[in-house]
Design a protein around this motif. Sequence first.
Motif, PDB file in Angstrom:
ATOM      1  N   GLN B  96      14.832  86.750  32.620  1.00  0.00           N
ATOM      2  CA  GLN B  96      14.053  87.744  33.384  1.00  0.00           C
ATOM      3  C   GLN B  96      12.571  87.389  33.386  1.00  0.00           C
ATOM      4  O   GLN B  96      11.895  87.541  34.397  1.00  0.00           O
ATOM      5  N   GLU B  97      12.102  86.919  32.229  1.00  0.00           N
ATOM      6  CA  GLU B  97      10.679  86.596  32.100  1.00  0.00           C
ATOM      7  C   GLU B  97      10.290  85.480  33.074  1.00  0.00           C
ATOM      8  O   GLU B  97       9.284  85.560  33.766  1.00  0.00           O
ATOM      9  N   VAL B  98      11.121  84.440  33.122  1.00  0.00           N
ATOM     10  CA  VAL B  98      10.798  83.300  33.987  1.00  0.00           C
ATOM     11  C   VAL B  98      11.018  83.675  35.460  1.00  0.00           C
ATOM     12  O   VAL B  98      10.259  83.246  36.334  1.00  0.00           O
ATOM     13  N   ALA B  99      12.033  84.494  35.700  1.00  0.00           N
ATOM     14  CA  ALA B  99      12.353  84.857  37.096  1.00  0.00           C
ATOM     15  C   ALA B  99      11.366  85.872  37.667  1.00  0.00           C
ATOM     16  O   ALA B  99      11.298  86.038  38.892  1.00  0.00           O
ATOM     17  N   PHE B 100      10.615  86.532  36.805  1.00  0.00           N
ATOM     18  CA  PHE B 100       9.750  87.632  37.251  1.00  0.00           C
ATOM     19  C   PHE B 100       8.785  87.214  38.377  1.00  0.00           C
ATOM     20  O   PHE B 100       8.734  87.844  39.437  1.00  0.00           O
ATOM     21  N   GLY B 101       8.023  86.155  38.134  1.00  0.00           N
ATOM     22  CA  GLY B 101       7.029  85.693  39.123  1.00  0.00           C
ATOM     23  C   GLY B 101       7.672  85.283  40.433  1.00  0.00           C
ATOM     24  O   GLY B 101       7.346  85.826  41.501  1.00  0.00           O
ATOM     25  N   PRO B 102       8.626  84.303  40.381  1.00  0.00           N
ATOM     26  CA  PRO B 102       9.267  83.880  41.632  1.00  0.00           C
ATOM     27  C   PRO B 102       9.937  85.035  42.389  1.00  0.00           C
ATOM     28  O   PRO B 102       9.864  85.085  43.614  1.00  0.00           O
ATOM     29  N   ALA B 103      10.572  85.960  41.653  1.00  0.00           N
ATOM     30  CA  ALA B 103      11.252  87.084  42.325  1.00  0.00           C
ATOM     31  C   ALA B 103      10.227  87.924  43.089  1.00  0.00           C
ATOM     32  O   ALA B 103      10.487  88.363  44.216  1.00  0.00           O
ATOM     33  N   ASN B 104       9.074  88.125  42.496  1.00  0.00           N
ATOM     34  CA  ASN B 104       8.043  88.925  43.160  1.00  0.00           C
ATOM     35  C   ASN B 104       7.380  88.183  44.316  1.00  0.00           C
ATOM     36  O   ASN B 104       6.743  88.803  45.169  1.00  0.00           O
ATOM     37  N   LEU B 105       7.537  86.851  44.309  1.00  0.00           N
ATOM     38  CA  LEU B 105       7.015  86.083  45.446  1.00  0.00           C
ATOM     39  C   LEU B 105       8.078  85.932  46.528  1.00  0.00           C
ATOM     40  O   LEU B 105       7.861  85.239  47.524  1.00  0.00           O
ATOM     41  N   GLY B 106       9.238  86.513  46.278  1.00  0.00           N
ATOM     42  CA  GLY B 106      10.313  86.489  47.287  1.00  0.00           C
ATOM     43  C   GLY B 106      11.150  85.234  47.249  1.00  0.00           C
ATOM     44  O   GLY B 106      11.836  84.914  48.231  1.00  0.00           O
ATOM     45  N   ALA B 107      11.136  84.512  46.115  1.00  0.00           N
ATOM     46  CA  ALA B 107      11.905  83.267  46.036  1.00  0.00           C
ATOM     47  C   ALA B 107      13.395  83.561  45.954  1.00  0.00           C
ATOM     48  O   ALA B 107      13.812  84.599  45.439  1.00  0.00           O
ATOM     49  N   GLU B 108      14.187  82.621  46.474  1.00  0.00           N
ATOM     50  CA  GLU B 108      15.637  82.706  46.324  1.00  0.00           C
ATOM     51  C   GLU B 108      16.063  81.652  45.309  1.00  0.00           C
ATOM     52  O   GLU B 108      15.222  80.932  44.793  1.00  0.00           O
ATOM     53  N   ARG B 109      17.324  81.536  45.064  1.00  0.00           N
ATOM     54  CA  ARG B 109      17.871  80.599  44.065  1.00  0.00           C
ATOM     55  C   ARG B 109      17.147  80.740  42.726  1.00  0.00           C
ATOM     56  O   ARG B 109      16.660  79.772  42.143  1.00  0.00           O
ATOM     57  N   LEU B 110      17.034  81.977  42.257  1.00  0.00           N
ATOM     58  CA  LEU B 110      16.307  82.234  41.009  1.00  0.00           C
ATOM     59  C   LEU B 110      16.897  81.473  39.820  1.00  0.00           C
ATOM     60  O   LEU B 110      16.161  80.973  38.971  1.00  0.00           O
ATOM     61  N   ASP B 111      18.237  81.384  39.797  1.00  0.00           N
ATOM     62  CA  ASP B 111      18.886  80.697  38.668  1.00  0.00           C
ATOM     63  C   ASP B 111      18.414  79.252  38.562  1.00  0.00           C
ATOM     64  O   ASP B 111      18.124  78.765  37.471  1.00  0.00           O
ATOM     65  N   ASP B 112      18.325  78.568  39.719  1.00  0.00           N
ATOM     66  CA  ASP B 112      17.902  77.158  39.709  1.00  0.00           C
ATOM     67  C   ASP B 112      16.445  77.035  39.284  1.00  0.00           C
ATOM     68  O   ASP B 112      16.073  76.143  38.515  1.00  0.00           O
TER      69      ASP B 112
END
Lengths: 236, 333
Positions: B96-112
């Motif tokens: 969650q910590e690493v995905a937080f920034g990209p998710a808020n920037l609208g990134a997809e493929r969060l797992d990768d």
Amino acid sequence: MHETLESVQLKSKKVIDGAIKVYLIFLSLPLILIDREAQILSLLMFTSLSVHAAGKHYFRLIKIPIFFLAASTVVILLITDGKEILSLGLLRVTDKSVEVALTTLIRSFATLSALIYLVLTTTLPEIVSAFRFLPFFIRELLLMTYRVIQHLIDDAFRLHMAAEARSGYFGFKRWINTTALLAYSLFLKSLRRAEMFDMAMESRCYSGIYPVQNVKNKGMFVVAVIVTLLVAGYLL
Amino acid sequence: MIETRDLWFGYDKMVLKGVNFRAEKGETTILMGRNGVGKTTLLMHLNGLLKPLRGKVLIDGVEVKYDKKSLKEIRKKVAFVFQNPDDQIIAPTVWQEVAFGPANLGAERLDDIVKEALESVGLKGYEKRLCSQLSGGEKKRLSIASVIAMDPDYVIMDEPAAGVDAIGFKSIVEIVRMLKKRGKGLIISTHDFDLARKVGDKFIFMDDGKIVFEGDEPDIALALKLGIRTFSTGKLIVVPHNSEIPKIDADFVAAMGIKAKEKAAMDGIEVDITSAVLERSILRALEGHTVMLICSREMLEVVKREASKFPVNLEIKEIPKVSKVLPIEALGE
């Protein structure tokens, strides 16, 4: 350092994992509440799973609820009306009280064993992940609160150690003073932490998204067996 | 390029007093200075966490605006790694910590994205771990991974090597080098000269809210004067041969060059180091000793240049009185 429940949750052996585990526990509860056979089966199955998952930690965790459960059972046993089967001075044990106490004991223990299995093998983020259908703000609030509690526990532990190292808890008066000081410091720290929390979120472009990871489901066969046994117990 | 022009900031007292700062993309800029000189305050201006009272911040030539939309754009470009990872880690689990920034920037493929970011900081397989269960070094690397995942052009790190052990230090150096290789601009505030020397391309010293030094090599003598930690307790006092030899309680006396040896002999000074003079003098100073190095005047610049590459307290003692120099033949043994 102390061993926390979180580390037990991470290290525990998970025969069942993922959202399916959370659903299994929550959906089993109504059945456990209403049916005696389901209660006994659940007690046996979830206790075995918990002991397998966390070993001695299961007994450590269940110690406190068992204490309350035992105390309540004794009270029920001694105050419920019915046909007397044993007399202890002013106190009487009746046929009705034995039945009510036994029912309460088994029902509570069965429910407890299911919930303890969940507690020993599942972290809060996994539970939130299973409830991803909940409104966003509830999930966000749950996770943020959880993270803040983690911080508070860490800070409280550090402050406690610092006070302990300087003989802060010798004598009742000193204990009261130290505890008050610790609470005050913890409050100030939590304010600062809240400010930094906000800054950390802002610096990473927070726009209302708090990602939640999907945990892959595991142990479908075991789930099927448990459900079959509980339903069979209920129907027979 | 990140640039500040005449930047002023403070509350009751001014913390930044007209700072003109520049950091290039693809370079590692090291910001040094003793505690409380305004390093963190300056860094916080570079991704819009603080708004200056006066002056401006420019990122790739564009002046920073402080409305929500502009700030989001800036923070996409310029990421900030906090000094204390506990201040930065906002999610309960590593994923969650690493995905937080990209998710808020609208990134997809969060797992990768998460997997790649964690691998790059040596935290492969940590996705499901709880942040509260990580060690200090792991938390530090996690806080870096969480900004790498946002793929920024510039990464600001506030004291990345503070409180890490030798293995953690090595890993921080590798991460910084890896980011530089990827073409990121790095701005690192540090007290650690080891880290500064290993990764720095450009060195900036701050004192009392101002930039007082900028260069491609750190000026150790100035660093010592400014109270920047250098780990050096030794001193190298350099005296040119045609100057008066000061009365110094030195642990070692070294003479470099014929003229210097003549001068020492003439003044009746017993010389301890006569071969491989510069190297051995620096080594003794690094060990914590006070070394007086007498050298020929012609060699003074070379000595200054070479000694400034090491964390030794360099001092030039030049008393402009030309002594009479005897010819070497007159000295005998």
